[in-house]
Enzyme design. Structure first.
Site, PDB file in Angstrom:
ATOM      1  N   GLY A 239      47.623  39.416 -58.050  1.00  0.00           N
ATOM      2  CA  GLY A 239      46.785  38.420 -57.397  1.00  0.00           C
ATOM      3  C   GLY A 239      45.407  38.196 -57.984  1.00  0.00           C
ATOM      4  N   GLU A 288      50.067  44.997 -60.200  1.00  0.00           N
ATOM      5  CA  GLU A 288      51.119  44.040 -60.596  1.00  0.00           C
ATOM      6  C   GLU A 288      50.552  42.671 -60.962  1.00  0.00           C
ATOM      7  OE1 GLU A 288      53.221  43.873 -56.896  1.00  0.00           O
ATOM      8  OE2 GLU A 288      53.739  45.996 -56.924  1.00  0.00           O
ATOM      9  N   PRO A 289      49.727  42.597 -61.985  1.00  0.00           N
ATOM     10  CA  PRO A 289      49.125  41.301 -62.318  1.00  0.00           C
ATOM     11  C   PRO A 289      50.119  40.386 -63.039  1.00  0.00           C
ATOM     12  CG  PRO A 289      48.505  42.918 -63.954  1.00  0.00           C
ATOM     13  CD  PRO A 289      49.341  43.647 -62.932  1.00  0.00           C
ATOM     14  N   GLY A 290      50.133  39.125 -62.654  1.00  0.00           N
ATOM     15  CA  GLY A 290      50.930  38.132 -63.362  1.00  0.00           C
ATOM     16  C   GLY A 290      49.994  37.130 -64.011  1.00  0.00           C
ATOM     17  N   ARG A 291      49.389  36.305 -63.161  1.00  0.00           N
ATOM     18  CA  ARG A 291      48.500  35.250 -63.633  1.00  0.00           C
ATOM     19  C   ARG A 291      47.370  35.789 -64.529  1.00  0.00           C
ATOM     20  NH1 ARG A 291      47.890  30.548 -60.553  1.00  0.00           N
ATOM     21  NH2 ARG A 291      48.722  31.759 -58.824  1.00  0.00           N
ATOM     22  N   ARG A 327      52.362  22.919 -61.089  1.00  0.00           N
ATOM     23  CA  ARG A 327      51.260  23.479 -60.298  1.00  0.00           C
ATOM     24  C   ARG A 327      50.336  22.427 -59.670  1.00  0.00           C
ATOM     25  NH1 ARG A 327      47.534  25.905 -61.987  1.00  0.00           N
ATOM     26  NH2 ARG A 327      47.211  27.233 -60.203  1.00  0.00           N
ATOM     27  N   TYR A 331      50.694  23.073 -55.608  1.00  0.00           N
ATOM     28  CA  TYR A 331      49.625  23.651 -54.812  1.00  0.00           C
ATOM     29  C   TYR A 331      48.231  23.349 -55.341  1.00  0.00           C
ATOM     30  CZ  TYR A 331      51.857  27.690 -57.289  1.00  0.00           C
ATOM     31  OH  TYR A 331      52.493  28.519 -58.163  1.00  0.00           O
ATOM     32  N   CYS A 358      59.677   9.847 -62.042  1.00  0.00           N
ATOM     33  CA  CYS A 358      59.668   8.858 -60.968  1.00  0.00           C
ATOM     34  C   CYS A 358      59.273   9.503 -59.645  1.00  0.00           C
ATOM     35  CB  CYS A 358      61.041   8.207 -60.875  1.00  0.00           C
ATOM     36  SG  CYS A 358      61.557   7.576 -62.471  1.00  0.00           S
ATOM     37  N   GLU A 359      58.042   9.953 -59.560  1.00  0.00           N
ATOM     38  CA  GLU A 359      57.494  10.560 -58.346  1.00  0.00           C
ATOM     39  C   GLU A 359      55.991  10.290 -58.347  1.00  0.00           C
ATOM     40  OE1 GLU A 359      59.016  12.487 -55.989  1.00  0.00           O
ATOM     41  OE2 GLU A 359      60.923  12.912 -56.977  1.00  0.00           O
TER      42      GLU A 359
END
Ligand SMILES: *Cc1c(COP(=O)(O)O)cnc(C)c1O
Length: 430
Positions: A239, A288-291, A327, A331, A358-359
Site C-alpha cells: 500500500g 508486500e509492496p506492489g505499486r 486506472r 478509480y 467506444c466508451e
C-alpha cells in the site's frame, strides 16, 4: 525516484530514447526501467534493515516474467493472489517458499497447487476458508501453513475502491475475533499450522499515519498470538503510495516547468515510523509492496492519431485506450502526460486525451494542460508500471500491447505484442 528524464529534447528511459522505441516497436507500448525497480527494492530493503524481514512483492501490480525475475534475483519473495501468479513466479525463477498466498476466494485447485509447491504461507480471509484449507490439506496429506488477515478497522484515507482495512470491506477477519479464530484453528483444525498474522489496509497510502495506527492497534494481538500460537511472522501488507505528480527533469534546456505535488510518505518516514514499533515484536516482518516497486518504473507510450476541436473541449485522440490502461476511468487514477520529443514552443493547451474505444469513460486524462502535441507525435502516460498492463484487456478486440524492459542502454522485448490470431486463440464457430 525513477530513471526517466529529458536529454537533448528527448525523453529517455535510462539510456534509451523512448521515441526510438515507439518508432521501432509501435504503440501502445509499455516500457519499464530495471534500474528503477532495483532502486526501489534496495531502498526498501535497506530501510527495513534492522528487522528480520522479507519483501514479498505483490505480483498483481506487474506480473511480467522479466519483472518477477528481476525481483527474484534481488532476493525478494512474492505476494500472490492466484494459482496463475504462483505459476508465473515459478516460471520466472522465484522461490515458492518465499510466497504468501492472499485473496478472499481461493479454489480447491489453487490451494492444492500452493501446498504442492510449498508456499511459505496461505493468508486466509475467512473462517470458512480456514475450514476448507484444513479439509483440502487433510485430503492430500499435507499440513498447510496459514496466517489470518486481520481487518483492523482503520481508515487508510485513500480512494474508496482501494481501501481494504475497514470493517465494511470484504477483506480479512474482524480484529475482535482473531483470538477466538486462532484458538479454533489450534483445537479443531489439525491440518493447519499457524504461521503468522497479516494485515493490508489499502493501496496508494499517502501518509504513514494509518500504518502507525494499525500497527499500534494490532501489536498487542501479535504478541498474544506469538505467546499462544508461536507465530513466526507479522505481515504489514503493501500500500505504500507513490508520487504520480512529480517533476520530471527536463534536462539541459529546462524548457518546461510542471506542477509537482509530492506527498509526505517517503520510504524514510515509513521506516522511521514503523520499524521502532515492529522491532520489539521480535518476529519476522513481511512487507508486500506492489505499486511502490513498479509504479514509477513504467510508462505507457502512445501516438496522437487525431485532434478534434469540439464546442467545449479539445480532444487528442491517441492509440492507447482504457483496455490498455484502465486506472483513470476505474478509480480516477492520474497519469502525467508528457511528449516524447520537446515541442517547438513552450505553449500549452488544455485538452482531453482520449482513446479509440467506444466508451465515454475511455480517457487517459481530462481537462489537462499539456505542451502542444500534434497528430503523429508520441506521448507518454507516466507512472504506469503498476496496475497498467496487468489490468489490460482485449476489449474491442484490441491486441495487448508489447512490453519492454530497459536495462542501461539495452531494451529487451519482455512481452511481444499480441497478434489478432493470439486474441482469437481458442474460439470456435459452430
Ligand atoms: C494488492 C495487495 C498488495 C499490494 O498493494 P500495493 O498498493 O500495490 O502496494 C499487498 N498485499 C495484498 C494482500 C494485496 O491484495
Amino acid at each position: 525516484m525513477h530513471s526517466f528524464r529529458y536529454s537533448q529534447g528527448q525523453l529517455f528511459c535510462e539510456n534509451v530514447s523512448l521515441q526510438a522505441l515507439a518508432q521501432k516497436h509501435g504503440t501502445p507500448l509499455y516500457v519499464y526501467s530495471k534500474d528503477t525497480i532495483t532502486g526501489h527494492f534496495t531502498r526498501l530493503d535497506e530501510a527495513l534493515g534492522e528487522l528480520d524481514h522479507l519483501i514479498c512483492y505483490a505480483v498483481k501490480a506487474n506480473s511480467n516474467l522479466a519483472v518477477l525475475s528481476t525481483i527474484a534475483k534481488l532476493g525478494g519473495g512474492f505476494d500472490i493472489v492466484s494459482a496463475g501468479e504462483l505459476y508465473r513466479v515459478i516460471k520466472a525463477g522465484g522461490d515458492a517458499g518465499k510466497c504468501t498466498f492472499a485473496g478472499v476466494g481461493k479454489t480447491r485447485a489453487e490451494i492444492v497447487y500452493a501446498l504442492e509447491q510449498g508456499v511459505y504461507c496461505i493468508n486466509a480471509e475467512s473462517e470458512a476458508e480456514l475450514s476448507y484449507i484444513n479439509h483440502v490439506a487433510g485430503e492430500i496429506g499435507k499440513k498447510a501453513p496459514v496466517a489470518v488477515r486481520v481487518n483492523p478497522n482503520v481508515d487508510a484515507k485513500t480512494h474508496a475502491k482501494i481501501t481494504t482495512g475497514k470493517s465494511e470491506n470484504k477483506f480479512g477477519i474482524d480484529f475482535d475475533r482473531i483470538g477466538e479464530v486462532y484458538a479454533r484453528i489450534a483445537s479443531e483444525m489439525p491440518n493447519l499450522e499457524i504461521r503468522g498474522l497479516q494485515m493490508h489496509i489499502g493501496s496508494q497510502l499517502t501518509s504513514v499515519d494509518p500504518y502507525v495506527e494499525a500497527v499500534k492497534k494490532i501489536s498487542p494481538l501479535v504478541m498474544e498470538m506469538k505467546a499462544k500460537h508461536h507465530i513466526q511472522f507479522f505481515s504489514i501488507g503493501g500500500g505504500i503510495g507513490i508520487n504520480y505528480k512529480q517533476s520530471l527533469d527536463s534536462g539541459d534546456a529546462a524548457w518546461w516547468q510542471e506542477n509537482s505535488e509530492v506527498h509526505p510518505l517517503t520510504i524514510q518516514n515509513y521506516a522511521e515510523s514503523v520499524v521502532p514499533l515492529l522491532k520489539p515484536l521480535g518476529l519476522r516482518i513481511l512487507c508486500e509492496p506492489g505499486r511502490f516497486m513498479v509504479g514509477n518504473a513504467g510508462v505507457l507510450l502512445t501516438q496522437v492519431l487525431y485532434e478534434k476541436r469540439g464546442g467545449a473541449k479539445t480532444f487528442k485522440i491517441v492509440d492507447a485506450g482504457m483496455n490498455d490502461l484502465i486506472r483513470p476511468t476505474l478509480y480516477e487514477g492520474w497519469h502525467q502526460i508528457v511528449p516524447l520529443k520537446q515541442p517547438a514552443t513552450k505553449e500549452t493547451e488544455v485538452v482531453d486525451v482520449v482513446g479509440p474505444i467506444c466508451e465515454t469513460g475511455d480517457y487517459l486524462a481530462q481537462n489537462r494542460e499539456i505542451p502542444i502535441v500534434k497528430e503523429g507525435d508520441y506521448i507518454a502516460a507516466m507512472s504506469a508500471g503498476a496496475y497498467g498492463f496487468t489490468m489490460a484487456s482485449n476489449y474491442n478486440t484490441r491486441p495487448m500491447p508489447a512490453e519492454i524492459l530497459v536495462d542501461g542502454d539495452q531494451a529487451h522485448v519482455v512481452r511481444e505484442r499480441q497478434t489478432l490470431d493470439d486474441v482469437l486463440k481458442g474460439e470456435h464457430v459452430i
